[in-house]
Design a protein around this motif. Structure first.
Motif, mmCIF file in Angstrom:
data_model
loop_
_atom_site.group_PDB
_atom_site.id
_atom_site.type_symbol
_atom_site.label_atom_id
_atom_site.label_comp_id
_atom_site.label_asym_id
_atom_site.label_seq_id
_atom_site.Cartn_x
_atom_site.Cartn_y
_atom_site.Cartn_z
ATOM 1 N N ASP A 1 0.825 -1.216 0.000
ATOM 2 C CA ASP A 1 0.000 0.000 0.000
ATOM 3 C C ASP A 1 0.855 1.259 0.000
ATOM 4 N N LEU A 2 1.943 1.215 0.762
ATOM 5 C CA LEU A 2 2.813 2.382 0.910
ATOM 6 C C LEU A 2 4.271 1.961 0.771
ATOM 7 N N GLY A 3 5.062 2.812 0.130
ATOM 8 C CA GLY A 3 6.498 2.600 0.042
ATOM 9 C C GLY A 3 7.232 3.782 0.644
ATOM 10 N N LEU A 4 8.403 3.527 1.220
ATOM 11 C CA LEU A 4 9.233 4.578 1.809
ATOM 12 C C LEU A 4 10.642 4.446 1.253
ATOM 13 N N ALA A 5 11.251 5.577 0.944
ATOM 14 C CA ALA A 5 12.585 5.521 0.351
ATOM 15 C C ALA A 5 13.292 6.855 0.519
ATOM 16 N N LEU A 6 14.571 6.864 0.150
ATOM 17 C CA LEU A 6 15.371 8.087 0.131
ATOM 18 C C LEU A 6 15.814 8.392 -1.294
ATOM 19 N N ALA A 7 15.958 9.669 -1.558
ATOM 20 C CA ALA A 7 16.606 10.150 -2.790
ATOM 21 C C ALA A 7 15.880 9.733 -4.062
ATOM 22 N N LEU A 8 14.560 9.659 -4.016
ATOM 23 C CA LEU A 8 13.770 9.404 -5.223
ATOM 24 C C LEU A 8 12.796 10.566 -5.372
ATOM 25 N N GLU A 9 13.099 11.481 -6.246
ATOM 26 C CA GLU A 9 12.272 12.682 -6.387
ATOM 27 C C GLU A 9 11.049 12.447 -7.260
ATOM 28 N N ARG A 10 11.159 11.551 -8.223
ATOM 29 C CA ARG A 10 10.024 11.280 -9.125
ATOM 30 C C ARG A 10 10.223 9.924 -9.769
ATOM 31 N N HIS A 11 9.092 9.352 -10.244
ATOM 32 C CA HIS A 11 9.157 8.076 -10.945
ATOM 33 C C HIS A 11 7.921 7.979 -11.837
ATOM 34 N N PRO A 12 8.076 7.576 -13.076
ATOM 35 C CA PRO A 12 6.926 7.569 -13.991
ATOM 36 C C PRO A 12 5.844 6.555 -13.636
ATOM 37 N N ALA A 13 6.183 5.519 -12.865
ATOM 38 C CA ALA A 13 5.218 4.446 -12.616
ATOM 39 C C ALA A 13 4.419 4.609 -11.325
ATOM 40 N N VAL A 14 4.869 5.488 -10.423
ATOM 41 C CA VAL A 14 4.213 5.634 -9.122
ATOM 42 C C VAL A 14 4.155 7.106 -8.718
ATOM 43 N N ASN A 15 3.350 7.389 -7.700
ATOM 44 C CA ASN A 15 3.334 8.723 -7.107
ATOM 45 C C ASN A 15 4.458 8.826 -6.086
ATOM 46 N N VAL A 16 5.185 9.936 -6.098
ATOM 47 C CA VAL A 16 6.268 10.168 -5.142
ATOM 48 C C VAL A 16 6.000 11.495 -4.429
ATOM 49 N N GLU A 17 5.936 11.421 -3.105
ATOM 50 C CA GLU A 17 5.646 12.610 -2.295
ATOM 51 C C GLU A 17 6.745 12.805 -1.259
ATOM 52 N N VAL A 18 7.330 13.987 -1.220
ATOM 53 C CA VAL A 18 8.409 14.265 -0.269
ATOM 54 C C VAL A 18 7.830 14.461 1.130
ATOM 55 N N LEU A 19 8.350 13.693 2.096
ATOM 56 C CA LEU A 19 7.922 13.817 3.493
ATOM 57 C C LEU A 19 8.864 14.717 4.286
ATOM 58 N N ALA A 20 10.151 14.694 3.953
ATOM 59 C CA ALA A 20 11.144 15.511 4.663
ATOM 60 C C ALA A 20 12.405 15.606 3.821
ATOM 61 N N ARG A 21 13.167 16.634 4.055
ATOM 62 C CA ARG A 21 14.459 16.795 3.384
ATOM 63 C C ARG A 21 15.556 16.880 4.436
ATOM 64 N N THR A 22 16.684 16.276 4.126
ATOM 65 C CA THR A 22 17.804 16.274 5.056
ATOM 66 C C THR A 22 19.100 16.229 4.250
ATOM 67 N N HIS A 23 20.243 16.073 4.923
ATOM 68 C CA HIS A 23 21.535 16.020 4.244
ATOM 69 C C HIS A 23 22.329 14.806 4.720
ATOM 70 N N MET A 24 23.092 14.247 3.824
ATOM 71 C CA MET A 24 23.941 13.122 4.167
ATOM 72 C C MET A 24 25.092 13.592 5.052
ATOM 73 N N VAL A 25 25.646 12.655 5.817
ATOM 74 C CA VAL A 25 26.692 12.993 6.779
ATOM 75 C C VAL A 25 27.888 12.075 6.566
ATOM 76 N N ALA A 26 29.001 12.477 7.133
ATOM 77 C CA ALA A 26 30.215 11.650 7.082
ATOM 78 C C ALA A 26 30.351 10.888 8.384
ATOM 79 N N VAL A 27 30.717 9.620 8.280
ATOM 80 C CA VAL A 27 31.046 8.827 9.473
ATOM 81 C C VAL A 27 32.482 8.344 9.314
ATOM 82 N N LEU A 28 33.269 8.486 10.383
ATOM 83 C CA LEU A 28 34.685 8.151 10.342
ATOM 84 C C LEU A 28 35.037 7.211 11.487
ATOM 85 N N PRO A 29 36.057 6.397 11.307
ATOM 86 C CA PRO A 29 36.513 5.550 12.424
ATOM 87 C C PRO A 29 36.883 6.405 13.619
ATOM 88 N N LYS A 30 36.629 5.903 14.814
ATOM 89 C CA LYS A 30 36.870 6.705 16.016
ATOM 90 C C LYS A 30 38.362 6.988 16.234
#
Length: 314
Positions: A151-180
């Motif tokens: 019924d519902l799909g959830l994903a990141l970084a998909l702004e549009r798709h010809p086969a389904v409806n895509v609705e933005v729920l929130a916007r954020t930014h990717m982060v860097a993770v490094l060894p301690k």
């Protein structure tokens, strides 16, 4: 050759009137329960008796006394009307969004982090609701929603798709993770800095992998991951093992903070959208609206305070 006797053609409405009188005892109470007039109830019983050729009631002291035949016949139809009343009640619960089944499918960044919070809140006050939940790759999420298997799909970084409806729920930014073990200063780290050491990249065919490579190229730095992985969670685990730094979504980074990695903002910034995927041409049910609302709240809570705000100390 003689014709077989014709069986009476009894309508469900007449049986409903009969059932109401048997349960209520009077035509007045039966009429109130059915939302019709008392004469309509009396006429219905006379019509049923005429069609069946069976006397169903005798009037005693202004009350209807069911005959033995009526009692026997009512025993046969009681299960039917029990099912009908259950059906009506369940349909009302579905209409009000407190009963039913919801099918949700998500990619890992949301499916293993924020979406479970939304589900927990969604199910808390809906004891008669069940959820079919799956976490898959993006192409499988889109396919499941498009085909009607979810019924519902959830994903990141998909702004549009010809086969389904895509609705933005929130916007954020990717982060860097490094060894301690890495020595980093400041609240941000650049692609140029990460490129100087070992780097764990996301598979280049994925949307997130393409965004990370584009950011490196935008910073004028060659994108040469020492290790390439499919999922952000895998990249976080490898970073915690000291294999290299990585750029991943903030939901996965926050959820895996207990691994001991160092998290920093990443430059140049990579904006990613958390999106809802729905099937085209299909109206949303109350259950779907309710889950979507909880998903929005969970994403807002994350933006305000991270995973600890959502799930508490871990």
């Amino acid at each position: 050759m003689t014709d077989s006797p014709t069986k009476p053609d009894v309508s469900l409405r007449l049986l409903e009137i009969f059932d109401a009188i048997m349960r209520c005892g009077t035509t007045v109470e039966a009429a109130e329960q059915l939302g019709i007039s008392q004469p309509a109830v009396s006429n219905g019983i006379r019509q049923l008796e005429a069609q069946t050729g069976v006397t169903l009631f005798e009037r005693l002291h202004r009350r209807l006394q069911p005959t033995e035949e009526a009692v026997a016949l009512h025993e046969d139809i009681k299960p039917v009307f029990g099912l009908l009343r259950g059906f009506a009640s369940r349909a009302q619960d579905m209409r009000q969004g407190v009963s039913g089944r919801l099918r949700v499918i998500s990619t890992p960044p949301l499916g293993h982090t924020v979406a479970p919070l939304a589900m927990r809140r969604f199910l808390k006050e809906r004891k008669d609701v069940s959820v079919a939940y799956d976490v898959r790759r993006l192409e499988h999420v889109v396919e499941a929603v498009q085909s009607g298997h979810a019924d519902l799909g959830l994903a990141l970084a998909l702004e549009r798709h010809p086969a389904v409806n895509v609705e933005v729920l929130a916007r954020t930014h990717m982060v860097a993770v490094l060894p301690k073990t890495e020595k980093v200063s400041g609240s941000t780290v650049s692609a140029e800095t990460l490129a100087k050491g070992d780097f764990v990249g996301l598979e280049i065919e994925s949307n997130l992998g393409q965004k990370v490579r584009a950011a490196f190229e935008r910073d004028g730095v060659a994108y040469k991951p020492r290790v390439e992985v499919r999922y952000c969670a895998t990249a976080a685990v490898l970073a915690s093992a000291g294999i290299g730094s990585a750029v991943i979504d903030p939901y996965t980074a926050a959820f895996n903070a207990g691994l001991g990695v160092i998290e920093r903002g990443f430059l140049p910034p990579i904006e990613v959208a958390a999106v809802l995927i729905t099937r085209k041409g299909i109206p949303r049910s109350r259950l779907q609206h309710a889950f979507i609302s909880e998903m929005r709240k969970a994403l807002t809570d994350f933006a305000a305070g991270g995973m600890q705000t959502i799930f508490g100390p871990r």
